[in-house]
Design a protein around this motif. Structure first.
Motif, mmCIF file in Angstrom:
data_model
loop_
_atom_site.group_PDB
_atom_site.id
_atom_site.type_symbol
_atom_site.label_atom_id
_atom_site.label_comp_id
_atom_site.label_asym_id
_atom_site.label_seq_id
_atom_site.Cartn_x
_atom_site.Cartn_y
_atom_site.Cartn_z
ATOM 1 N N ALA A 265 27.316 -58.381 -4.652
ATOM 2 C CA ALA A 265 26.241 -57.703 -3.899
ATOM 3 C C ALA A 265 24.898 -58.333 -4.260
ATOM 4 C CB ALA A 265 26.224 -56.218 -4.243
ATOM 5 N N ASP A 266 23.971 -58.347 -3.300
ATOM 6 C CA ASP A 266 22.632 -58.891 -3.582
ATOM 7 C C ASP A 266 21.975 -58.097 -4.705
ATOM 8 O OD1 ASP A 266 22.884 -60.806 -1.705
ATOM 9 O OD2 ASP A 266 21.847 -59.693 -0.113
ATOM 10 N N LYS A 267 22.125 -56.764 -4.621
ATOM 11 C CA LYS A 267 21.533 -55.926 -5.675
ATOM 12 C C LYS A 267 22.643 -55.081 -6.296
ATOM 13 C CE LYS A 267 17.528 -53.980 -5.129
ATOM 14 N NZ LYS A 267 16.459 -53.136 -4.546
ATOM 15 N N PRO A 268 23.370 -55.642 -7.261
ATOM 16 C CA PRO A 268 24.465 -54.866 -7.855
ATOM 17 C C PRO A 268 23.924 -53.674 -8.646
ATOM 18 C CG PRO A 268 24.080 -56.865 -9.104
ATOM 19 C CD PRO A 268 23.194 -56.952 -7.901
ATOM 20 N N LYS A 269 24.757 -52.643 -8.796
ATOM 21 C CA LYS A 269 24.361 -51.492 -9.603
ATOM 22 C C LYS A 269 24.594 -51.840 -11.071
ATOM 23 C CE LYS A 269 27.081 -48.243 -7.845
ATOM 24 N NZ LYS A 269 27.523 -46.851 -7.731
ATOM 25 N N ARG A 270 23.944 -51.127 -11.969
ATOM 26 C CA ARG A 270 24.237 -51.295 -13.400
ATOM 27 C C ARG A 270 25.554 -50.592 -13.744
ATOM 28 N NH1 ARG A 270 20.873 -51.795 -17.705
ATOM 29 N NH2 ARG A 270 19.940 -53.387 -16.379
ATOM 30 N N ARG A 271 25.734 -49.397 -13.175
ATOM 31 C CA ARG A 271 26.942 -48.607 -13.494
ATOM 32 C C ARG A 271 27.701 -48.246 -12.230
ATOM 33 N NH1 ARG A 271 23.644 -47.758 -17.644
ATOM 34 N NH2 ARG A 271 24.706 -47.674 -19.656
ATOM 35 N N TYR A 272 28.991 -48.512 -12.245
ATOM 36 C CA TYR A 272 29.852 -48.153 -11.110
ATOM 37 C C TYR A 272 30.882 -47.137 -11.586
ATOM 38 C CZ TYR A 272 28.207 -52.318 -8.557
ATOM 39 O OH TYR A 272 27.453 -53.257 -7.909
ATOM 40 N N MET A 273 30.621 -45.864 -11.376
ATOM 41 C CA MET A 273 31.667 -44.877 -11.690
ATOM 42 C C MET A 273 32.620 -44.836 -10.488
ATOM 43 S SD MET A 273 31.511 -40.900 -12.871
ATOM 44 C CE MET A 273 30.692 -40.216 -11.457
ATOM 45 N N VAL A 274 33.913 -44.998 -10.764
ATOM 46 C CA VAL A 274 34.918 -44.990 -9.686
ATOM 47 C C VAL A 274 36.038 -44.051 -10.118
ATOM 48 C CG1 VAL A 274 36.288 -46.431 -8.157
ATOM 49 C CG2 VAL A 274 34.513 -47.489 -9.538
ATOM 50 N N VAL A 275 36.186 -42.940 -9.411
ATOM 51 C CA VAL A 275 37.196 -41.960 -9.821
ATOM 52 C C VAL A 275 38.086 -41.582 -8.636
ATOM 53 C CG1 VAL A 275 35.864 -40.979 -11.746
ATOM 54 C CG2 VAL A 275 35.496 -40.113 -9.450
ATOM 55 N N PRO A 276 39.333 -41.231 -8.912
ATOM 56 C CA PRO A 276 40.255 -40.931 -7.822
ATOM 57 C C PRO A 276 40.081 -39.528 -7.242
ATOM 58 C CG PRO A 276 41.396 -40.822 -9.923
ATOM 59 C CD PRO A 276 40.004 -41.274 -10.223
ATOM 60 N N VAL A 277 39.500 -38.612 -8.026
ATOM 61 C CA VAL A 277 39.300 -37.232 -7.538
ATOM 62 C C VAL A 277 37.921 -36.738 -7.973
ATOM 63 C CG1 VAL A 277 41.727 -36.480 -7.472
ATOM 64 C CG2 VAL A 277 40.446 -36.327 -9.611
ATOM 65 N N GLU A 278 37.338 -35.857 -7.155
ATOM 66 C CA GLU A 278 35.956 -35.432 -7.403
ATOM 67 C C GLU A 278 35.781 -34.788 -8.777
ATOM 68 O OE1 GLU A 278 34.275 -32.456 -4.825
ATOM 69 O OE2 GLU A 278 32.356 -32.614 -5.867
ATOM 70 N N ARG A 279 36.783 -34.060 -9.223
ATOM 71 C CA ARG A 279 36.696 -33.347 -10.509
ATOM 72 C C ARG A 279 36.288 -34.287 -11.659
ATOM 73 N NH1 ARG A 279 35.342 -29.345 -13.294
ATOM 74 N NH2 ARG A 279 36.476 -29.049 -15.222
ATOM 75 N N GLN A 280 36.826 -35.508 -11.632
ATOM 76 C CA GLN A 280 36.505 -36.461 -12.711
ATOM 77 C C GLN A 280 35.045 -36.903 -12.631
ATOM 78 O OE1 GLN A 280 39.519 -39.593 -13.013
ATOM 79 N NE2 GLN A 280 41.133 -38.104 -12.714
ATOM 80 N N ALA A 281 34.509 -37.015 -11.408
ATOM 81 C CA ALA A 281 33.080 -37.344 -11.252
ATOM 82 C C ALA A 281 32.240 -36.183 -11.769
ATOM 83 C CB ALA A 281 32.764 -37.615 -9.791
ATOM 84 N N GLU A 282 32.648 -34.981 -11.415
ATOM 85 C CA GLU A 282 31.845 -33.812 -11.787
ATOM 86 C C GLU A 282 31.764 -33.645 -13.311
ATOM 87 O OE1 GLU A 282 33.092 -29.952 -10.241
ATOM 88 O OE2 GLU A 282 31.587 -29.008 -11.554
ATOM 89 N N LEU A 316 15.740 -41.166 -9.705
ATOM 90 C CA LEU A 316 16.388 -41.282 -8.385
ATOM 91 C C LEU A 316 15.616 -42.271 -7.511
ATOM 92 C CD1 LEU A 316 17.274 -37.528 -7.686
ATOM 93 C CD2 LEU A 316 18.905 -39.399 -8.024
ATOM 94 N N ALA A 317 14.284 -42.204 -7.580
ATOM 95 C CA ALA A 317 13.468 -43.104 -6.752
ATOM 96 C C ALA A 317 13.688 -44.553 -7.183
ATOM 97 C CB ALA A 317 11.992 -42.725 -6.869
ATOM 98 N N SER A 318 13.714 -44.813 -8.492
ATOM 99 C CA SER A 318 13.867 -46.216 -8.889
ATOM 100 C C SER A 318 15.295 -46.720 -8.616
ATOM 101 C CB SER A 318 13.447 -46.472 -10.340
ATOM 102 O OG SER A 318 14.224 -45.733 -11.198
ATOM 103 N N ALA A 319 16.282 -45.809 -8.624
ATOM 104 C CA ALA A 319 17.657 -46.242 -8.268
ATOM 105 C C ALA A 319 17.731 -46.622 -6.801
ATOM 106 C CB ALA A 319 18.642 -45.132 -8.574
ATOM 107 N N ASN A 320 16.884 -46.013 -5.963
ATOM 108 C CA ASN A 320 16.938 -46.299 -4.520
ATOM 109 C C ASN A 320 16.011 -47.430 -4.086
ATOM 110 O OD1 ASN A 320 18.855 -44.343 -3.950
ATOM 111 N ND2 ASN A 320 17.325 -42.722 -3.881
ATOM 112 N N GLU A 321 15.268 -48.006 -5.044
ATOM 113 C CA GLU A 321 14.324 -49.085 -4.683
ATOM 114 C C GLU A 321 15.037 -50.308 -4.164
ATOM 115 O OE1 GLU A 321 11.861 -49.803 -8.098
ATOM 116 O OE2 GLU A 321 10.590 -48.085 -7.623
#
Ligand SMILES: NC(=O)c1ccc[n+]([C@@H]2O[C@H](COP(=O)([O-])OP(=O)(O)OC[C@H]3O[C@@H](n4cnc5c(N)ncnc54)[C@H](OP(=O)(O)O)[C@@H]3O)[C@@H](O)[C@H]2O)c1
Length: 321
Positions: A265-282, A316-321
């Motif tokens: 990606a042109d602007k990769p993220k620093r952290r990529y959380m990838v989970v199979p179910v919402e509960r793990q994200a929460e 949040l604002a700087s993550a969306n820049e």
């Protein structure tokens, strides 16, 4: 070849050396990038290697067993390479091989990993060393060795962390410690690599199908480790029963998609959380917020709710820049 064609070829070759790029090899697409994936024999690493290769990239797929190296090399765009991340001689030999291949190295995916199950007040030092040697010292050694090639290509480095880099599960202290360390490793490395235009990230999967629990159980059997006699006998036994009767987890395709984004990606993220179910994200996000609150509570410089919300808005604002 006439003199004009020869001259053009010479100019192209010299420019590619001046700009530090590596020429595409004969028969390989010009935009094909070379990526090293450690721990590519099974699970997430195998999935990442196959996903990269299917996208037309060239993959150096690290493995330890000759049968795995051969199986990986049989896949189009993949070259199996012997690489135990705890053995410096193998890392040095891999640098040598990849340098001699002449494609350069654009991406490094530090994926090799193991898990140790043991209570912190009982864990044997040998097991703690084993955990850190693979999951923490592995990425440190491999990245250090390949850094010159990655810097030359202004490339990317990503490590397979885990939501255990934020969560800290009982009985999984050694594993959580190793993955928490990868969080700090990633941020420090990113700070150091910025001046070389190298982007650094960490991919944090939840639970996906892989060989990690089979390997854990096999190693415990080899070391004759059981729940019997532990202060945590019941808890360990419960986990061991569940681990061996684990329902099939989801295949880690979305983890590979995150790795591809981190690499290209042109602007990769620093952290990529990838989970199979919402509960793990929460639970992971709630844990990060809980930690923030604990850090802030009852000291001379505690912030009030409004100030914390302002800080959250700024983040949040700087993550969306
Ligand atoms: N699966 C999940 O749910 C999950 C969740 C979060 C994070 N992760 C992380 O994902 C990564 C990959 O794990 P996985 O789940 O895909 O498990 P896996 O199927 O067991 O794969 C682990 C890979 O690491 C390799 N490896 C182990 N020790 C090594 C060493 N000393 N040197 C080089 N390679 C070594 C294994 O090679 P051999 O076949 O030779 O042993 C294998 O290729 C790990 O970092 C793990 O912590 C997994």
């Amino acid at each position: 070849m006439n003199r004009v064609a020869t001259l053009v070829t010479l100019i192209v070759v010299s420019l590619s050396f001046v700009s530090g790029t590596t020429l595409a090899r004969q028969g390989e697409p010009a935009n094909q990038k070379a990526v090293l994936v450690t721990g590519a024999s099974t699970g997430i690493g195998r999935n990442i290697a196959e996903a990269l290769a299917a996208e037309g990239h060239f993959v150096y797929a690290g493995a330890r067993k000759q049968s795995d190296i051969d199986a990986l090399s049989a896949i189009e765009n993949i070259q199996g390479i012997r690489l135990d991340v705890t053995v410096q001689e193998e890392i040095d030999a891999a640098v040598d091989t990849i340098t001699k291949e002449g494609r350069g190295l654009y991406g490094l995916v530090n994926n090799a990993g193991v898990a140790v199950l043991a209570p912190l007040i009982e864990v044997d030092e040998v097991d703690m060393q084993f955990q850190m040697d693979v999951n923490l010292f592995g990425p440190y050694r491999v990245t250090k060795a390949f850094a010159p090639l990655i810097i030359e290509s202004k490339g990317r480095i990503t490590t397979t962390g885990s939501i255990s880099g934020i969560l800290s599960g009982a009985l999984f202290g050694p594993y959580s410690m190793s993955k928490h360390a990868i969080e700090a490793y990633t941020d420090s490395l990113a700070g150091e690599m910025r001046k070389f235009d190298v982007e650094v990230s960490v991919v944090e999967p939840g639970n996906y199908n892989s060989a990690i629990y089979d390997t854990l159980l096999r190693r415990m059997q080899q070391r004759k480790q059981t729940a019997a006699g532990s202060l945590y006998e019941e808890e360990l036994a419960r986990f061991l029963n569940n681990a061996s009767n684990r329902p099939q987890d989801k295949e880690p395709d979305e983890v590979s998609a995150a790795v591809l984004d981190a690499l290209f990606a042109d602007k990769p993220k620093r952290r990529y959380m990838v989970v199979p179910v919402e509960r793990q994200a929460e639970v992971t996000i709630r844990k990060a917020i809980e930690e923030l609150v604990q850090l802030n509570e009852r000291h001379m410089y505690s912030y009030d709710r409004d100030a914390l919300i302002d800080m959250l808005d700024d983040a949040l604002a700087s993550a969306n820049e």
